[in-house]
Write a protein that holds these residues in place. Structure first.
Motif, short mmCIF file in Angstrom:
data_model
loop_
_atom_site.label_atom_id
_atom_site.label_comp_id
_atom_site.label_asym_id
_atom_site.label_seq_id
_atom_site.Cartn_x
_atom_site.Cartn_y
_atom_site.Cartn_z
N VAL A 161 0.85 -1.20 0.00
CA VAL A 161 0.00 0.00 0.00
C VAL A 161 0.88 1.25 0.00
O VAL A 161 0.62 2.22 -0.72
N LYS A 162 1.97 1.20 0.77
CA LYS A 162 2.84 2.37 0.88
C LYS A 162 3.52 2.73 -0.43
O LYS A 162 3.89 3.88 -0.64
N ILE A 163 3.73 1.73 -1.31
CA ILE A 163 4.36 2.06 -2.60
C ILE A 163 3.32 2.16 -3.71
O ILE A 163 3.67 2.25 -4.88
N PHE B 123 -0.09 6.64 8.55
CA PHE B 123 -0.72 6.99 9.83
C PHE B 123 -0.73 5.77 10.76
O PHE B 123 -0.36 5.86 11.94
N TYR B 124 -1.12 4.64 10.20
CA TYR B 124 -1.14 3.38 10.95
C TYR B 124 0.23 3.10 11.56
O TYR B 124 0.37 2.82 12.75
N THR B 125 1.26 3.21 10.73
CA THR B 125 2.62 2.96 11.19
C THR B 125 3.00 3.92 12.32
O THR B 125 3.58 3.52 13.33
N PHE C 235 0.67 -7.63 19.49
CA PHE C 235 2.01 -7.88 18.96
C PHE C 235 2.01 -8.00 17.43
O PHE C 235 2.94 -7.56 16.78
N GLY C 236 0.97 -8.63 16.89
CA GLY C 236 0.88 -8.77 15.43
C GLY C 236 0.75 -7.41 14.76
O GLY C 236 1.49 -7.10 13.82
N LEU C 237 -0.18 -6.58 15.24
CA LEU C 237 -0.39 -5.26 14.63
C LEU C 237 0.84 -4.38 14.82
O LEU C 237 1.29 -3.70 13.89
N ASN C 238 1.40 -4.42 16.03
CA ASN C 238 2.59 -3.62 16.30
C ASN C 238 3.74 -4.02 15.37
O ASN C 238 4.38 -3.19 14.75
N SER D 234 6.34 -3.47 7.84
CA SER D 234 5.96 -2.78 6.61
C SER D 234 7.05 -1.79 6.19
O SER D 234 7.33 -1.64 5.00
N GLU D 235 7.68 -1.14 7.15
CA GLU D 235 8.76 -0.20 6.82
C GLU D 235 9.97 -0.95 6.27
O GLU D 235 10.61 -0.51 5.31
#
Lengths: 219, 240
Positions: free
Chosen positions: A43-45, A57-59, A96-99, A105-106
């Motif tokens: 999504v970021k790219i 924003f999520y990140t 932990f999964g979302l974090n 993702s980065e």
């Protein structure tokens, strides 16, 4: 010196059980974090500005607040609002999964962007669709470059998992505390699970090295 | 086969292509030459839409690439492209580089794709490199694999973007030989090149570009013997 390791012997099975309790949610959290992280990276790219902004924003939310706060928020905060009594296990893998997905993702985004632009062009010129280009051409090359960074993230997650002891999830860390309180002897119990964490991380490191070697057979 | 009509391409304020008009017939070999930055590569990359034109039209087999409804993936299947820097897939063996697109895009069976790949590898003289990874090959070998990979899609048109510019001098010939023999099979080709000897020998037509415009189009014999424009004469004086 006030040390007596024989005292913890009866508690060893209790503490060893914690290995599986910890590993079970760490493994699931790693998988959630990786898959979700990969999607967020794509999504970021992407070209869609709104989605990109959302992903950033999520990140920033997960990177910008303490992990222990996120865990408390999910475990104590969400039930208050939704009236759903979330289990320790679910709260743990969710947090932990979302974090982890935010960090992963980065890592993956940077990895994809570091792959030579010509690779995408060559795939496009052959008429290969976007999804296959990403999954079979770009991602494998990105993976090879980011493997050390990913392993680092997985190791961090494994160790940080000890934070779940604050919501009374009976993981390795929590069990050491329980044993320590029971015996009034903390040194032996914490040293014991400390060693277990160390061994788990060493095994993870070794797996990472093996995988790295496998991926670099094309060099 | 290809018709280009009033094609413009800009990168920001920079106009790279200005009002390009040309036609390429089936079976024709066209060499595009000119100084660096003249827009040669950009023109080539517009032909399979690796660059999106700012304005104008490109027809391939009667299909206008510049209208949004065109299935660009389908069109690209008909157009093979060879890059200056090869762009082989480094994580795949040579044979897999050749079979991946035919299996994925044209849904060939593994067996069919491999049979075809082996034939192509023998044509470019690299049968013994089937199981090698690209990183173990020389530049000339990489470029021959890249040509075979493009041919594996059985294109009707081949685009070459300075195919020998990144090669060591002693490897240029082996790649040019492969391109020549391909030209002899009647393949339609557009070649952006700095190899004047090759352009003269192989091309049916020369397109000379400068500052984003086609300055001169001529048969190689005419062009190299007596270029009409001052700009082309000047260029030839410097490179020949």
């Amino acid at each position: 010196m006030n040390l007596d390791f024989t005292q913890i012997v009866p508690y060893i099975p209790f503490m060893l059980e914690g290995i599986w309790v910890t590993l079970r949610f760490v493994i699931i959290a790693i998988i959630i974090g990786f898959l979700l992280g990969a999607v967020i990276a794509l999504v970021k790219i992407s070209d869609v500005k709104v989605l990109r902004w959302l992903a950033d924003f999520y990140t920033s939310i997960f990177r910008g607040t303490p992990l222990i706060l996120q865990l408390m928020f999910v475990y104590y905060g969400i039930p208050q609002v939704l009236g759903y009594d979330i289990s320790e296990f679910l709260a743990a893998i969710l947090t932990f999964g979302l974090n982890s997905s935010a960090y992963v993702s980065e890592i993956i985004r940077a990895g994809i962007q570091a792959v030579d632009k010509g690779q995408k062009e060559a795939a496009e010129a052959l008429g290969i669709p976007y999804r296959q280009t990403m999954v079979r051409i770009i991602m494998p090359q990105a993976m090879k470059n980011i493997l050390p960074a990913l392993m680092n993230e997985f190791i961090t997650l494994t160790k940080e998992s000890a934070i779940v002891s604050v919501i009374n999830y009976l993981d390795l860390m929590r069990r050491a505390t329980v044993v320590g309180a029971d015996l009034y002897r903390n040194f032996e119990a914490y040293l014991f699970v400390g060693l277990i964490y160390y061994v788990i991380v060493m095994i993870l490191t070794l797996l990472g090295k093996l995988l790295e070697r496998r991926l670099s057979q094309s060099d | 086969m290809i018709k280009v009509e009033s094609l413009y391409k800009s990168f920001g304020d920079l106009e790279v292509l200005q009002n390009i008009d040309t036609t390429i017939e089936k079976g024709e070999v066209v060499a595009v030459i000119g100084p660096s930055g003249s827009g040669k590569s950009t023109l080539l990359r517009c032909l399979n839409l690796l660059e999106t034109p700012t304005d104008g039209h490109i027809w391939v087999d009667g299909e206008d690439l510049t209208v949004p409804t065109t299935n660009i993936l389908k069109v690209r299947q008909k157009i093979g492209m060879v890059f200056q820097h090869f762009h082989l897939f480094p994580h795949m063996k040579v044979i897999d580089n050749l079979t991946y697109a035919p299996m994925t895009v044209k849904e060939l069976s593994k067996q069919e794709a491999e049979q075809q790949a082996k034939l192509l590898l023998s044509k470019v003289g690299l049968s013994d490199k089937e199981q090698a990874y690209p990183n173990s090959l020389s530049g000339g070998q990489k470029q021959r694999v890249a040509i075979a990979r493009a041919l594996a899609m059985e294109p009707e048109l081949m685009l070459f973007d300075e195919p020998t510019s990144a090669l060591d001098p002693e490897m240029v010939k082996e790649v040019l030989d492969v391109i020549k023999s391909l030209a002899n099979t009647g393949m339609t080709m557009v070649v952006v090149t700095h190899e004047m000897g090759f352009a003269r020998e192989v091309a049916d037509r020369i397109i000379f570009m400068d500052y984003g415009k086609i300055v001169e189009e001529a048969k190689p014999t005419e062009f190299f013997a007596s270029a009409k424009t001052e700009r082309a004469k000047d260029f030839l004086d410097k490179v020949l």
